[in-house]
Design a protein around this motif. Structure first.
Motif, PDB file in Angstrom:
ATOM      1  N   THR A 171     -97.926 -73.638  87.064  1.00  0.00           N
ATOM      2  CA  THR A 171     -96.640 -74.156  86.624  1.00  0.00           C
ATOM      3  C   THR A 171     -96.030 -73.199  85.612  1.00  0.00           C
ATOM      4  O   THR A 171     -96.740 -72.460  84.920  1.00  0.00           O
ATOM      5  CB  THR A 171     -96.787 -75.556  85.996  1.00  0.00           C
ATOM      6  N   SER A 172     -94.706 -73.215  85.521  1.00  0.00           N
ATOM      7  CA  SER A 172     -94.011 -72.420  84.506  1.00  0.00           C
ATOM      8  C   SER A 172     -93.971 -73.124  83.161  1.00  0.00           C
ATOM      9  O   SER A 172     -93.569 -72.529  82.160  1.00  0.00           O
ATOM     10  CB  SER A 172     -92.577 -72.105  84.981  1.00  0.00           C
TER      11      SER A 172
ATOM     12  N   LEU B 244     -91.870 -63.409  90.322  1.00  0.00           N
ATOM     13  CA  LEU B 244     -92.857 -64.340  89.792  1.00  0.00           C
ATOM     14  C   LEU B 244     -94.273 -63.799  89.966  1.00  0.00           C
ATOM     15  O   LEU B 244     -94.614 -63.229  90.994  1.00  0.00           O
ATOM     16  CB  LEU B 244     -92.727 -65.688  90.499  1.00  0.00           C
TER      17      LEU B 244
ATOM     18  N   ASN C 171     -98.187 -65.282  89.681  1.00  0.00           N
ATOM     19  CA  ASN C 171     -99.035 -66.470  89.537  1.00  0.00           C
ATOM     20  C   ASN C 171    -100.329 -66.053  88.846  1.00  0.00           C
ATOM     21  O   ASN C 171    -101.113 -65.278  89.397  1.00  0.00           O
ATOM     22  CB  ASN C 171     -99.330 -67.077  90.907  1.00  0.00           C
TER      23      ASN C 171
ATOM     24  N   LYS D 231     -93.409 -65.072  79.673  1.00  0.00           N
ATOM     25  CA  LYS D 231     -92.518 -66.184  79.979  1.00  0.00           C
ATOM     26  C   LYS D 231     -91.818 -65.950  81.312  1.00  0.00           C
ATOM     27  O   LYS D 231     -91.334 -64.858  81.588  1.00  0.00           O
ATOM     28  CB  LYS D 231     -91.477 -66.346  78.865  1.00  0.00           C
ATOM     29  N   GLY D 232     -91.732 -66.988  82.122  1.00  0.00           N
ATOM     30  CA  GLY D 232     -91.123 -66.878  83.441  1.00  0.00           C
ATOM     31  C   GLY D 232     -92.133 -66.822  84.567  1.00  0.00           C
ATOM     32  O   GLY D 232     -91.768 -67.014  85.731  1.00  0.00           O
ATOM     33  N   ASP D 233     -93.393 -66.554  84.246  1.00  0.00           N
ATOM     34  CA  ASP D 233     -94.445 -66.561  85.261  1.00  0.00           C
ATOM     35  C   ASP D 233     -95.022 -67.973  85.411  1.00  0.00           C
ATOM     36  O   ASP D 233     -94.729 -68.866  84.621  1.00  0.00           O
ATOM     37  CB  ASP D 233     -95.557 -65.578  84.896  1.00  0.00           C
ATOM     38  N   ALA D 234     -95.859 -68.155  86.432  1.00  0.00           N
ATOM     39  CA  ALA D 234     -96.536 -69.439  86.651  1.00  0.00           C
ATOM     40  C   ALA D 234     -97.986 -69.303  86.205  1.00  0.00           C
ATOM     41  O   ALA D 234     -98.658 -68.325  86.538  1.00  0.00           O
ATOM     42  CB  ALA D 234     -96.464 -69.839  88.122  1.00  0.00           C
TER      43      ALA D 234
END
Length: 304
Positions: free
Chosen positions: A140-141, A82, A84, A120-123
């Protein structure tokens, strides 16, 4: 193979004892009258009947193994690490300047929208700033809130207390958001077109070192025809980021792709999970149970 309740395997002595008793007992013999004839030993049939009578004990053994909870380790998997990402967008009056088909603000938010699909898939989090800071979307994702933000925070619509440009204050506010997330990499994407007086007198160095200590990389998109301020260049270089001057709308998309390549998605191995492994034992038990049923049709000792 491991077991959740290995002590249950001690009960296997019961089917083992039944097997020993089945093959050692002698009460299966039947006395028949013969007139001076020599009876056939029929060892083949005796062996087959012994196997048939051993099947219930083997079924019991399979049940005990199932009750012990057979387990196995899953294969290690890779998952996306992840990142952020906090978008820090300038909404001062200068962001209303024409830029392509809209304003600088419009072009910036459109490019951010496209960047959300790439990562896509990151916050993601969204912060607007002028003389003050407004955290619009928490990390948030779910990027839908960011995509809905542009009409509400147009520079021409913001209240007077959001006028001006205080980049240092905005960066520190974004840092406070990112440090609350202990998992994953941390990145600030600063979108602005101006300079900031709160970065002068060495404040840029202080802010940069603070961001570096917290493993936060800063990338700045300088959406202006002028050169980026030296203070911002200093902050991005210290934190491991970069400044991207953008003079036309066509460059924005390539800049975000460049940022994506510089902070490429990492894959990390996850620890194997302990999974139940009933399938092989259940298949063996059902097979033995089926054979037991078939032997009841005739493979047994005569009752007389």
């Amino acid at each position: 193979m491991s077991f959740a309740y290995p002590f249950v395997l001690l009960l296997l002595v019961v089917p083992l004892a039944l097997l020993v008793w089945t093959w050692k007992r002698s009460d299966g013999r039947v006395a028949l009258p013969f007139d001076h004839g020599r009876p056939n030993a029929a060892r083949g049939w005796a062996f087959l009947i012994g196997l048939a009578e051993s099947l219930p004990a083997l079924v019991l053994a399979a049940v005990i193994v199932i009750l012990a909870g057979p387990q196995q380790l899953s294969a290690p998997r890779s998952r996306r690490a992840l990142t952020n990402i906090e978008f820090c967008v300038d909404v001062s009056g200068s962001m209303t300047a024409p830029f392509g088909e809209g304003s600088r603000y419009d072009a910036s938010m459109k490019a951010i929208d496209e960047f959300l699909d790439i990562r896509k898939g990151d916050a993601f989090g969204l912060t607007f700033f002028g003389n003050n800071v407004l955290h619009w979307t928490p990390l948030t994702s779910d990027a839908s809130a960011i995509r809905c933000a542009p009409p509400f925070m147009k520079p021409e619509n913001v209240p007077p207390w959001m006028g001006g440009t205080m980049i240092g204050q905005a960066l520190m506010a974004c840092k406070n958001v990112l440090v609350e997330r202990p998992e994953g990499d941390r990145m600030i994407i600063l979108v602005t077109d101006g300079d900031s007086f709160d970065l002068s007198n060495g404040n840029d160095e202080t802010i940069a070192q603070d961001l570096k200590r917290n493993n936060i990389a800063v990338f700045e998109i300088h959406i202006s025809e002028g050169d980026p301020p030296a203070e911002i260049i200093n902050i991005t270089s210290i934190t491991g980021g970069e400044v991207f001057p953008v003079g036309d709308p066509g460059s924005l998309e390539s800049v975000f792709k460049r940022i994506d390549s510089m902070q490429a998605t990492r894959l990390e191995k996850t620890a194997p999970e302990v999974l139940d492994d009933f399938r092989p034992v259940c298949l063996a038990g059902l097979s033995l149970l089926g054979l037991t049923g078939l032997t009841l049709f005739g493979l047994r000792y005569n009752p007389w």
